[in-house]
Design a protein around this motif. Structure first.
Motif, PDB file in Angstrom:
ATOM      1  N   THR A  76       0.835  -1.204   0.000  1.00 15.16           N
ATOM      2  CA  THR A  76       0.000   0.000   0.000  1.00 15.16           C
ATOM      3  C   THR A  76       0.869   1.253   0.000  1.00 15.16           C
ATOM      4  O   THR A  76       0.565   2.229  -0.700  1.00 15.16           O
ATOM      5  CB  THR A  76      -0.932   0.004   1.222  1.00 15.16           C
ATOM      6  OG1 THR A  76      -1.693  -1.199   1.240  1.00 15.16           O
ATOM      7  CG2 THR A  76      -1.871   1.191   1.183  1.00 15.16           C
ATOM      8  N   LYS A  77       1.938   1.229   0.774  1.00 11.27           N
ATOM      9  CA  LYS A  77       2.859   2.365   0.790  1.00 11.27           C
ATOM     10  C   LYS A  77       3.497   2.570  -0.586  1.00 11.27           C
ATOM     11  O   LYS A  77       3.702   3.710  -1.028  1.00 11.27           O
ATOM     12  CB  LYS A  77       3.939   2.155   1.851  1.00 11.27           C
ATOM     13  CG  LYS A  77       3.423   2.218   3.285  1.00 11.27           C
ATOM     14  CD  LYS A  77       4.543   1.988   4.282  1.00 11.27           C
ATOM     15  CE  LYS A  77       4.031   2.073   5.721  1.00 11.27           C
ATOM     16  NZ  LYS A  77       5.115   1.816   6.711  1.00 11.27           N
ATOM     17  N   ALA A  78       3.803   1.464  -1.261  1.00 15.76           N
ATOM     18  CA  ALA A  78       4.379   1.562  -2.605  1.00 15.76           C
ATOM     19  C   ALA A  78       3.381   2.168  -3.583  1.00 15.76           C
ATOM     20  O   ALA A  78       3.756   2.955  -4.464  1.00 15.76           O
ATOM     21  CB  ALA A  78       4.817   0.181  -3.090  1.00 15.76           C
ATOM     22  N   LEU A  79       2.095   1.828  -3.431  1.00 15.17           N
ATOM     23  CA  LEU A  79       1.062   2.404  -4.285  1.00 15.17           C
ATOM     24  C   LEU A  79       0.938   3.908  -4.057  1.00 15.17           C
ATOM     25  O   LEU A  79       0.762   4.680  -5.006  1.00 15.17           O
ATOM     26  CB  LEU A  79      -0.288   1.722  -4.019  1.00 15.17           C
ATOM     27  CG  LEU A  79      -0.425   0.278  -4.506  1.00 15.17           C
ATOM     28  CD1 LEU A  79      -1.701  -0.350  -3.965  1.00 15.17           C
ATOM     29  CD2 LEU A  79      -0.415   0.234  -6.028  1.00 15.17           C
ATOM     30  N   VAL A  80       1.037   4.322  -2.796  1.00 16.25           N
ATOM     31  CA  VAL A  80       0.994   5.752  -2.478  1.00 16.25           C
ATOM     32  C   VAL A  80       2.173   6.474  -3.133  1.00 16.25           C
ATOM     33  O   VAL A  80       2.007   7.526  -3.768  1.00 16.25           O
ATOM     34  CB  VAL A  80       1.017   5.976  -0.951  1.00 16.25           C
ATOM     35  CG1 VAL A  80       1.183   7.456  -0.626  1.00 16.25           C
ATOM     36  CG2 VAL A  80      -0.254   5.439  -0.308  1.00 16.25           C
ATOM     37  N   ALA A  81       3.366   5.909  -2.990  1.00 11.99           N
ATOM     38  CA  ALA A  81       4.566   6.535  -3.547  1.00 11.99           C
ATOM     39  C   ALA A  81       4.511   6.582  -5.071  1.00 11.99           C
ATOM     40  O   ALA A  81       4.835   7.608  -5.688  1.00 11.99           O
ATOM     41  CB  ALA A  81       5.806   5.775  -3.077  1.00 11.99           C
ATOM     42  N   THR A  82       4.087   5.489  -5.688  1.00 13.03           N
ATOM     43  CA  THR A  82       4.031   5.419  -7.149  1.00 13.03           C
ATOM     44  C   THR A  82       3.050   6.418  -7.727  1.00 13.03           C
ATOM     45  O   THR A  82       3.352   7.123  -8.699  1.00 13.03           O
ATOM     46  CB  THR A  82       3.642   3.997  -7.600  1.00 13.03           C
ATOM     47  OG1 THR A  82       4.649   3.086  -7.166  1.00 13.03           O
ATOM     48  CG2 THR A  82       3.512   3.915  -9.104  1.00 13.03           C
ATOM     49  N   SER A  83       1.860   6.488  -7.147  1.00 13.97           N
ATOM     50  CA  SER A  83       0.857   7.428  -7.654  1.00 13.97           C
ATOM     51  C   SER A  83       1.307   8.873  -7.472  1.00 13.97           C
ATOM     52  O   SER A  83       1.041   9.724  -8.322  1.00 13.97           O
ATOM     53  CB  SER A  83      -0.490   7.193  -6.958  1.00 13.97           C
ATOM     54  OG  SER A  83      -0.363   7.260  -5.553  1.00 13.97           O
ATOM     55  N   THR A  84       2.022   9.144  -6.380  1.00 14.13           N
ATOM     56  CA  THR A  84       2.518  10.496  -6.149  1.00 14.13           C
ATOM     57  C   THR A  84       3.559  10.885  -7.196  1.00 14.13           C
ATOM     58  O   THR A  84       3.495  11.966  -7.798  1.00 14.13           O
ATOM     59  CB  THR A  84       3.144  10.615  -4.744  1.00 14.13           C
ATOM     60  OG1 THR A  84       2.152  10.287  -3.758  1.00 14.13           O
ATOM     61  CG2 THR A  84       3.655  12.029  -4.493  1.00 14.13           C
ATOM     62  N   VAL A  85       4.520   9.989  -7.417  1.00 21.76           N
ATOM     63  CA  VAL A  85       5.576  10.263  -8.400  1.00 21.76           C
ATOM     64  C   VAL A  85       4.990  10.406  -9.803  1.00 21.76           C
ATOM     65  O   VAL A  85       5.367  11.322 -10.555  1.00 21.76           O
ATOM     66  CB  VAL A  85       6.631   9.139  -8.374  1.00 21.76           C
ATOM     67  CG1 VAL A  85       7.612   9.288  -9.536  1.00 21.76           C
ATOM     68  CG2 VAL A  85       7.395   9.143  -7.051  1.00 21.76           C
ATOM     69  N   THR A  86       4.055   9.521 -10.150  1.00 20.36           N
ATOM     70  CA  THR A  86       3.446   9.571 -11.481  1.00 20.36           C
ATOM     71  C   THR A  86       2.681  10.872 -11.692  1.00 20.36           C
ATOM     72  O   THR A  86       2.770  11.491 -12.770  1.00 20.36           O
ATOM     73  CB  THR A  86       2.492   8.380 -11.685  1.00 20.36           C
ATOM     74  OG1 THR A  86       3.219   7.164 -11.514  1.00 20.36           O
ATOM     75  CG2 THR A  86       1.887   8.404 -13.074  1.00 20.36           C
ATOM     76  N   PHE A  87       1.956  11.303 -10.676  1.00 17.50           N
ATOM     77  CA  PHE A  87       1.213  12.556 -10.800  1.00 17.50           C
ATOM     78  C   PHE A  87       2.164  13.740 -10.987  1.00 17.50           C
ATOM     79  O   PHE A  87       1.954  14.591 -11.859  1.00 17.50           O
ATOM     80  CB  PHE A  87       0.341  12.796  -9.572  1.00 17.50           C
ATOM     81  CG  PHE A  87      -0.245  14.175  -9.526  1.00 17.50           C
ATOM     82  CD1 PHE A  87      -1.276  14.530 -10.373  1.00 17.50           C
ATOM     83  CD2 PHE A  87       0.265  15.132  -8.651  1.00 17.50           C
ATOM     84  CE1 PHE A  87      -1.806  15.822 -10.351  1.00 17.50           C
ATOM     85  CE2 PHE A  87      -0.255  16.412  -8.625  1.00 17.50           C
ATOM     86  CZ  PHE A  87      -1.294  16.762  -9.476  1.00 17.50           C
ATOM     87  N   VAL A  88       3.214  13.785 -10.173  1.00 19.13           N
ATOM     88  CA  VAL A  88       4.153  14.912 -10.249  1.00 19.13           C
ATOM     89  C   VAL A  88       4.828  14.970 -11.622  1.00 19.13           C
ATOM     90  O   VAL A  88       4.894  16.029 -12.259  1.00 19.13           O
ATOM     91  CB  VAL A  88       5.212  14.815  -9.131  1.00 19.13           C
ATOM     92  CG1 VAL A  88       6.314  15.838  -9.346  1.00 19.13           C
ATOM     93  CG2 VAL A  88       4.566  15.018  -7.761  1.00 19.13           C
ATOM     94  N   LEU A  89       5.311  13.817 -12.096  1.00 25.35           N
ATOM     95  CA  LEU A  89       5.999  13.798 -13.391  1.00 25.35           C
ATOM     96  C   LEU A  89       5.045  14.104 -14.540  1.00 25.35           C
ATOM     97  O   LEU A  89       5.403  14.817 -15.483  1.00 25.35           O
ATOM     98  CB  LEU A  89       6.662  12.428 -13.605  1.00 25.35           C
ATOM     99  CG  LEU A  89       7.844  12.116 -12.687  1.00 25.35           C
ATOM    100  CD1 LEU A  89       8.399  10.716 -12.975  1.00 25.35           C
ATOM    101  CD2 LEU A  89       8.957  13.150 -12.841  1.00 25.35           C
ATOM    102  N   SER A  90       3.821  13.584 -14.464  1.00 24.37           N
ATOM    103  CA  SER A  90       2.829  13.879 -15.506  1.00 24.37           C
ATOM    104  C   SER A  90       2.481  15.362 -15.515  1.00 24.37           C
ATOM    105  O   SER A  90       2.339  15.975 -16.589  1.00 24.37           O
ATOM    106  CB  SER A  90       1.558  13.046 -15.286  1.00 24.37           C
ATOM    107  OG  SER A  90       1.827  11.670 -15.345  1.00 24.37           O
ATOM    108  N   ALA A  91       2.357  15.947 -14.325  1.00 24.08           N
ATOM    109  CA  ALA A  91       2.047  17.377 -14.229  1.00 24.08           C
ATOM    110  C   ALA A  91       3.185  18.218 -14.788  1.00 24.08           C
ATOM    111  O   ALA A  91       2.952  19.232 -15.466  1.00 24.08           O
ATOM    112  CB  ALA A  91       1.772  17.749 -12.772  1.00 24.08           C
TER     113      ALA A  91
END
Length: 207
Positions: free
Chosen positions: A60-75
């Motif tokens: 679950t922590k990995a999912l939180v980290a992955t979604s955060t990184v993906t959002f930042v890079l996509s933005a």
């Protein structure tokens, strides 16, 4: 043959926008389930607080980290690619796309595999998803008394659904990133072809 790369650029931006939006959704659901677990683990008997080592929340922590990184890079890509003042060249735009897509794709793939491996360890060791999905419909002694929400499994069904959404949402993001990578390359080739055709037309006009 004339090629107009503008629709391809629009499609590329749309895919990255979908990745960013879905990443926010997966971030919200995974962070919410982790927050509930952290708050209730020591008080809610449904979480078996006497054996906290039974739970593995690294997925679950990995999912939180992955979604955060993906959002930042996509933005970052969307801002630099869509704001006119940056005026990126086709090559820089392609490099920016690959530079934001590749890390997100790799991280998403590793997280998906890791989360599935952890889920497959049940019942020896449970994740938030496997535990809540297992007991989402179990409500003993409901006829005698009703437990407070923080002392029962009334929220397990929603937590189970949110956990699944976070995992499979990350899988969808991974697929969208793969499509974005392919479209980034195609857009770059189309830009180069259009530039080449424009130079030829200028040369023919000059002669």
């Amino acid at each position: 043959m004339k090629v107009n790369p503008a629709p391809l650029r629009t499609g590329q931006a749309a895919l990255m926008g979908l990745c960013a939006a879905l990443s926010v959704a997966t971030l919200g659901t995974s962070a919410h389930t982790l927050d509930i677990f952290n708050k209730q683990q020591t008080s809610n008997p449904w979480w078996l607080p006497l054996w906290p080592q039974h739970f593995n929340v690294h997925g679950t922590k990995a999912l939180v980290a992955t979604s955060t990184v993906t959002f930042v890079l996509s933005a970052v890509f969307l801002v630099l690619a869509l704001v006119p003042r940056f005026n990126l060249t086709p090559t820089v735009r392609a490099l920016l796309g690959l530079g934001t897509i590749l890390p997100s794709s790799l991280l998403a793939l590793v997280t998906i595999v890791y989360a599935h491996i952890l889920n497959s360890d049940s019942p020896e060791q449970d994740t938030i998803q496997t535990w809540t999905c297992k007991y989402k419909n179990s409500q003993p002694m409901e006829e005698e008394f009703r437990l407070p929400s923080e002392m029962g499994n009334g929220a397990f069904k929603s937590i189970c659904m949110e956990s699944k959404f976070a995992l499979y949402g990350t899988l969808v993001v991974f697929l969208l990133l793969g499509m974005s990578m392919l479209l980034t390359i195609v857009t770059w080739l189309a830009d180069k072809w259009a530039a080449r055709q424009s130079r030829k037309e200028v040369e023919m006009t000059a002669h």
